[in-house]
Design a protein around this motif. Structure first.
Motif, mmCIF file in Angstrom:
data_model
loop_
_atom_site.group_PDB
_atom_site.id
_atom_site.type_symbol
_atom_site.label_atom_id
_atom_site.label_comp_id
_atom_site.label_asym_id
_atom_site.label_seq_id
_atom_site.Cartn_x
_atom_site.Cartn_y
_atom_site.Cartn_z
ATOM 1 N N ALA A 75 0.837 -1.204 0.000
ATOM 2 C CA ALA A 75 0.000 0.000 0.000
ATOM 3 C C ALA A 75 0.874 1.257 0.000
ATOM 4 C CB ALA A 75 -0.923 0.000 1.215
ATOM 5 N N LEU A 76 1.966 1.225 0.736
ATOM 6 C CA LEU A 76 2.891 2.356 0.758
ATOM 7 C C LEU A 76 3.530 2.548 -0.615
ATOM 8 C CD1 LEU A 76 4.316 4.560 2.340
ATOM 9 C CD2 LEU A 76 5.941 2.844 3.152
ATOM 10 N N SER A 77 3.846 1.448 -1.269
ATOM 11 C CA SER A 77 4.400 1.531 -2.613
ATOM 12 C C SER A 77 3.398 2.165 -3.575
ATOM 13 C CB SER A 77 4.803 0.140 -3.103
ATOM 14 O OG SER A 77 5.380 0.229 -4.377
ATOM 15 N N ARG A 78 2.126 1.777 -3.453
ATOM 16 C CA ARG A 78 1.086 2.383 -4.301
ATOM 17 C C ARG A 78 0.949 3.871 -4.005
ATOM 18 N NH1 ARG A 78 -1.225 -2.600 -3.240
ATOM 19 N NH2 ARG A 78 -2.487 -1.765 -1.541
ATOM 20 N N SER A 79 1.095 4.242 -2.749
ATOM 21 C CA SER A 79 1.033 5.649 -2.360
ATOM 22 C C SER A 79 2.189 6.438 -2.980
ATOM 23 C CB SER A 79 1.063 5.762 -0.835
ATOM 24 O OG SER A 79 1.156 7.100 -0.432
ATOM 25 N N ASN A 80 3.377 5.862 -2.953
ATOM 26 C CA ASN A 80 4.535 6.519 -3.568
ATOM 27 C C ASN A 80 4.351 6.625 -5.086
ATOM 28 O OD1 ASN A 80 5.869 6.954 -1.153
ATOM 29 N ND2 ASN A 80 6.992 5.030 -1.267
ATOM 30 N N PHE A 81 3.753 5.617 -5.665
ATOM 31 C CA PHE A 81 3.430 5.645 -7.097
ATOM 32 C C PHE A 81 2.499 6.823 -7.396
ATOM 33 C CE2 PHE A 81 0.549 4.327 -10.535
ATOM 34 C CZ PHE A 81 1.459 4.106 -11.559
ATOM 35 N N ALA A 82 1.477 6.993 -6.563
ATOM 36 C CA ALA A 82 0.530 8.095 -6.741
ATOM 37 C C ALA A 82 1.225 9.447 -6.542
ATOM 38 C CB ALA A 82 -0.643 7.951 -5.776
ATOM 39 N N LEU A 83 2.113 9.535 -5.561
ATOM 40 C CA LEU A 83 2.856 10.780 -5.342
ATOM 41 C C LEU A 83 3.672 11.157 -6.577
ATOM 42 C CD1 LEU A 83 4.199 10.600 -1.690
ATOM 43 C CD2 LEU A 83 2.954 12.489 -2.730
ATOM 44 N N LEU A 84 4.289 10.178 -7.192
ATOM 45 C CA LEU A 84 5.038 10.462 -8.417
ATOM 46 C C LEU A 84 4.124 11.012 -9.502
ATOM 47 C CD1 LEU A 84 7.615 7.561 -8.633
ATOM 48 C CD2 LEU A 84 8.118 9.998 -8.677
ATOM 49 N N GLY A 85 2.886 10.552 -9.526
ATOM 50 C CA GLY A 85 1.913 11.094 -10.473
ATOM 51 C C GLY A 85 1.588 12.546 -10.151
ATOM 52 N N GLU A 86 1.429 12.855 -8.862
ATOM 53 C CA GLU A 86 1.124 14.229 -8.437
ATOM 54 C C GLU A 86 2.285 15.180 -8.721
ATOM 55 O OE1 GLU A 86 -0.428 14.754 -4.415
ATOM 56 O OE2 GLU A 86 -1.012 12.641 -4.444
ATOM 57 N N MET A 87 3.495 14.661 -8.794
ATOM 58 C CA MET A 87 4.671 15.510 -8.974
ATOM 59 C C MET A 87 4.804 16.067 -10.396
ATOM 60 S SD MET A 87 7.425 13.415 -6.633
ATOM 61 C CE MET A 87 8.838 14.444 -7.018
ATOM 62 N N ARG A 88 3.993 15.604 -11.302
ATOM 63 C CA ARG A 88 4.088 16.074 -12.684
ATOM 64 C C ARG A 88 3.917 17.591 -12.730
ATOM 65 N NH1 ARG A 88 -0.208 14.681 -17.245
ATOM 66 N NH2 ARG A 88 -1.296 16.277 -16.089
ATOM 67 N N ARG A 89 4.866 18.259 -13.371
ATOM 68 C CA ARG A 89 4.807 19.719 -13.498
ATOM 69 C C ARG A 89 4.493 20.159 -14.913
ATOM 70 N NH1 ARG A 89 10.145 22.113 -11.275
ATOM 71 N NH2 ARG A 89 9.538 23.503 -12.922
ATOM 72 N N ILE A 90 4.878 19.349 -15.878
ATOM 73 C CA ILE A 90 4.605 19.686 -17.272
ATOM 74 C C ILE A 90 4.021 18.457 -17.954
ATOM 75 C CG2 ILE A 90 6.402 21.463 -17.447
ATOM 76 C CD1 ILE A 90 8.167 19.467 -18.860
ATOM 77 N N SER A 91 3.360 18.689 -19.054
ATOM 78 C CA SER A 91 2.747 17.587 -19.781
ATOM 79 C C SER A 91 3.819 16.717 -20.431
ATOM 80 C CB SER A 91 1.813 18.137 -20.865
ATOM 81 O OG SER A 91 1.380 17.094 -21.696
ATOM 82 N N SER A 92 3.633 15.417 -20.309
ATOM 83 C CA SER A 92 4.565 14.474 -20.940
ATOM 84 C C SER A 92 4.564 14.636 -22.454
ATOM 85 C CB SER A 92 4.198 13.038 -20.578
ATOM 86 O OG SER A 92 4.268 12.862 -19.196
#
Length: 195
Positions: A32-49
């Motif tokens: 669950a913590l790994s999934r949370s870190n995965f989601a945080l990486l998603g939130e960190m997006r600053r510009i469009s891929s």
């Protein structure tokens, strides 16, 4: 900054040489913590891929390292530890802090630290077969080489916003793969292939 220094100190203690077999099962909260870190990486997006398509690169992820079908637990733990350690190292670099929201970065590093603590809590017993130790070392080296490629890419691109975005997406992909592996580690049994 205090969090970063405590993370570095803790990670120095956590780094160990491969050569053991897993003597515990990871709790479900670890996945669950790994999934949370995965989601945080998603939130960190600053510009469009999409703005960075020209900067995309195949980093030659060592897929065989995460093939959990016959992967012994000890090897999986060391691979996960190395992936987490290398991710922390990447996001602790001097050139990283300017690229990300400081709050999200601190939350990510804290989550990675908690994952490393959980993995470190799994004691390791001495590997009796030299072949097992060699497989573990080869897997860890493959992960190190992969992350070295990410570091070199960032240097080549002069740590541009697009370079960081490409690396963020790549790390997120690693987290997705490692989450699956960690969920399987949370199951009982000696090998990941066992139900």
């Amino acid at each position: 900054m205090a969090l970063l220094l405590s993370l570095l100190a803790a990670l120095a203690v956590l780094s160990c040489c491969p050569g053991g077999s897993l003597a515990c099962d990871l709790p479900p909260s670890h996945a669950a913590l790994s999934r949370s870190n995965f989601a945080l990486l998603g939130e960190m997006r600053r510009i469009s891929s999409f703005l960075c398509l020209k900067d995309r690169k195949d980093f030659s992820f060592p897929w065989e390292v995460l093939d959990g079908s016959l992967l012994p637990k000890a090897q999986a733990v060391f691979v996960l530890q190395e992936m987490l350690w290398e991710t922390v190292h990447l996001f602790l670099s001097e050139d990283c802090s300017a690229a990300w929201n400081a709050t999200l970065l601190d939350r990510l590093l804290s989550g990675l630290y908690r994952q490393l603590q959980a993995l470190d809590a799994c004691s390791v017993e001495e590997v009796r077969e030299e072949d097992s130790a060699l497989r573990i070392e080869a897997s860890v080296l493959a992960v190190k080489n992969y992350f070295q490629g990410l570091h070199l890419y960032l240097q080549e691109k002069k740590y541009s916003d697009c370079a960081w975005e490409v690396v963020r997406v790549e790390i997120r992909r690693c987290f997705f793969l490692s989450t699956t592996l960690q969920e399987r580690l949370s199951m009982k049994g000696g090998d990941l292939g066992s139900p």
